[in-house]
Design a protein around this motif. Structure first.
Motif, PDB file in Angstrom:
ATOM      1  N   TYR A  46       0.866  -1.193   0.000  1.00 46.47           N
ATOM      2  CA  TYR A  46       0.000   0.000   0.000  1.00 46.47           C
ATOM      3  C   TYR A  46       0.898   1.238   0.000  1.00 46.47           C
ATOM      4  O   TYR A  46       1.470   1.599   1.017  1.00 46.47           O
ATOM      5  N   TYR A  91       5.848   2.450   4.462  1.00 48.15           N
ATOM      6  CA  TYR A  91       5.546   1.988   5.825  1.00 48.15           C
ATOM      7  C   TYR A  91       6.356   2.632   6.946  1.00 48.15           C
ATOM      8  O   TYR A  91       6.159   2.283   8.108  1.00 48.15           O
ATOM      9  N   SER A  94       4.306   3.593   9.722  1.00 44.93           N
ATOM     10  CA  SER A  94       3.405   2.585  10.308  1.00 44.93           C
ATOM     11  C   SER A  94       3.870   2.258  11.734  1.00 44.93           C
ATOM     12  O   SER A  94       5.033   2.475  12.081  1.00 44.93           O
ATOM     13  N   SER A 168     -11.306  -5.586   8.082  1.00 46.74           N
ATOM     14  CA  SER A 168     -10.372  -4.494   7.787  1.00 46.74           C
ATOM     15  C   SER A 168      -9.513  -4.210   9.016  1.00 46.74           C
ATOM     16  O   SER A 168      -9.872  -4.546  10.138  1.00 46.74           O
ATOM     17  N   THR A 170      -6.359  -1.053  10.283  1.00 46.11           N
ATOM     18  CA  THR A 170      -5.911   0.298   9.917  1.00 46.11           C
ATOM     19  C   THR A 170      -4.650   0.231   9.069  1.00 46.11           C
ATOM     20  O   THR A 170      -3.669  -0.411   9.454  1.00 46.11           O
ATOM     21  N   GLN A 171      -4.693   0.862   7.904  1.00 47.93           N
ATOM     22  CA  GLN A 171      -3.533   0.925   7.012  1.00 47.93           C
ATOM     23  C   GLN A 171      -3.035   2.369   6.946  1.00 47.93           C
ATOM     24  O   GLN A 171      -3.797   3.309   7.189  1.00 47.93           O
ATOM     25  N   SER A 174      -5.074   4.608   4.606  1.00 41.69           N
ATOM     26  CA  SER A 174      -6.493   4.270   4.433  1.00 41.69           C
ATOM     27  C   SER A 174      -7.385   5.505   4.412  1.00 41.69           C
ATOM     28  O   SER A 174      -8.449   5.489   3.819  1.00 41.69           O
ATOM     29  N   PHE A 179      -9.679   0.967   2.716  1.00 43.30           N
ATOM     30  CA  PHE A 179      -9.027  -0.305   3.040  1.00 43.30           C
ATOM     31  C   PHE A 179      -8.778  -1.100   1.769  1.00 43.30           C
ATOM     32  O   PHE A 179      -9.674  -1.269   0.945  1.00 43.30           O
ATOM     33  N   ASP A 187       2.208  -5.733   4.788  1.00 43.38           N
ATOM     34  CA  ASP A 187       1.258  -4.673   5.127  1.00 43.38           C
ATOM     35  C   ASP A 187       0.621  -4.950   6.487  1.00 43.38           C
ATOM     36  O   ASP A 187       0.535  -4.074   7.347  1.00 43.38           O
ATOM     37  N   ASN A 191       1.466  -2.869  10.109  1.00 46.50           N
ATOM     38  CA  ASN A 191       0.342  -2.142  10.702  1.00 46.50           C
ATOM     39  C   ASN A 191      -0.171  -2.761  12.001  1.00 46.50           C
ATOM     40  O   ASN A 191      -0.641  -2.049  12.890  1.00 46.50           O
TER      41      ASN A 191
END
Length: 208
Positions: A46, A91, A94, A168, A170-171, A174, A179, A187, A191
């Motif tokens: 993502y 990321y 993240s 789902s 949390t990304q 997002s 999502f 990923d 996360n």
């Protein structure tokens, strides 16, 4: 008892890992032919602009059939550096990137020769990160029809995908793109961190 057979892929997606985390025994398909446009040498993450595909370049010609285990990585391209930079930019904000960074980075700094060997190395590192103790074996001959295991080998096809009905989480981006399900295990790991294994074990994989 659920015994499955599945392809080793590049940082497998969530579907692959849900199948493996919920199996009693996992057999890796080691004796098939390499096919392009599959997850054997690609994974989706993502990025800031949505789904981003990371491809490992391989030395492979469709003319001559070649076993997956014999396919070499095309290292003239700086793919490892590019993939690591993509992971960092996707990321680094993240919650758990820094937590796993030291375990994962050597995969992108040590030269890799064969795509199948490299995928198995990535898989072992991910299992360490997830603290997932999998009981796995490797196939010795190719069988088109499998009678004693659930055949999850079709999951390798990147082109024929049904969207899984997974919960789902949390990304990083997002709020921008919503999502995105079934991305690379990375990923979920970056996360959700130590909760990633609970997530995998609580998801249902419908017929593929």
């Amino acid at each position: 008892m659920m015994n499955i057979i599945i392809h080793p892929t590049y940082f497998p997606n969530i579907k692959h890992f849900v199948a493996m985390a919920n199996a009693d025994e996992v057999c890796f398909e080691m004796d098939d032919n390499f096919i392009k446009q599959t997850y054997r040498n690609r994974t989706n993450i993502y990025g800031a602009n949505g789904k981003l595909t990371l491809n490992i370049p391989v030395s492979y010609s469709q003319k001559n059939r070649q076993k997956y285990r014999d396919v070499k990585i095309f290292n003239e391209e700086k793919w490892q550096l590019n993939h690591w930079k993509s992971l960092e930019s996707a990321y680094k904000t993240s919650p758990f990137f820094e937590f796993y960074e030291d375990e994962l980075q050597p995969l992108f700094t040590t030269k890799q020769d064969y795509i199948l060997d490299f995928n198995l190395k990535c898989f072992e590192v991910i299992c360490d990160c997830l603290q997932l103790d999998l009981n796995f074996t490797k196939s010795e001959t190719y069988q088109k029809e499998i009678n004693d295991k659930t055949d999850f080998r079709p999951l390798v096809n990147a082109k024929k995908e049904s969207t899984p009905n997974f919960d789902s989480y949390t990304q990083v981006f997002s709020s921008k793109h919503g999502f995105i399900p079934n991305l690379s295990i990375l990923d979920l790991l970056f996360n959700e961190g130590p909760n990633a294994l609970n997530y995998l074990e609580s998801q249902q994989l419908n017929a593929i």
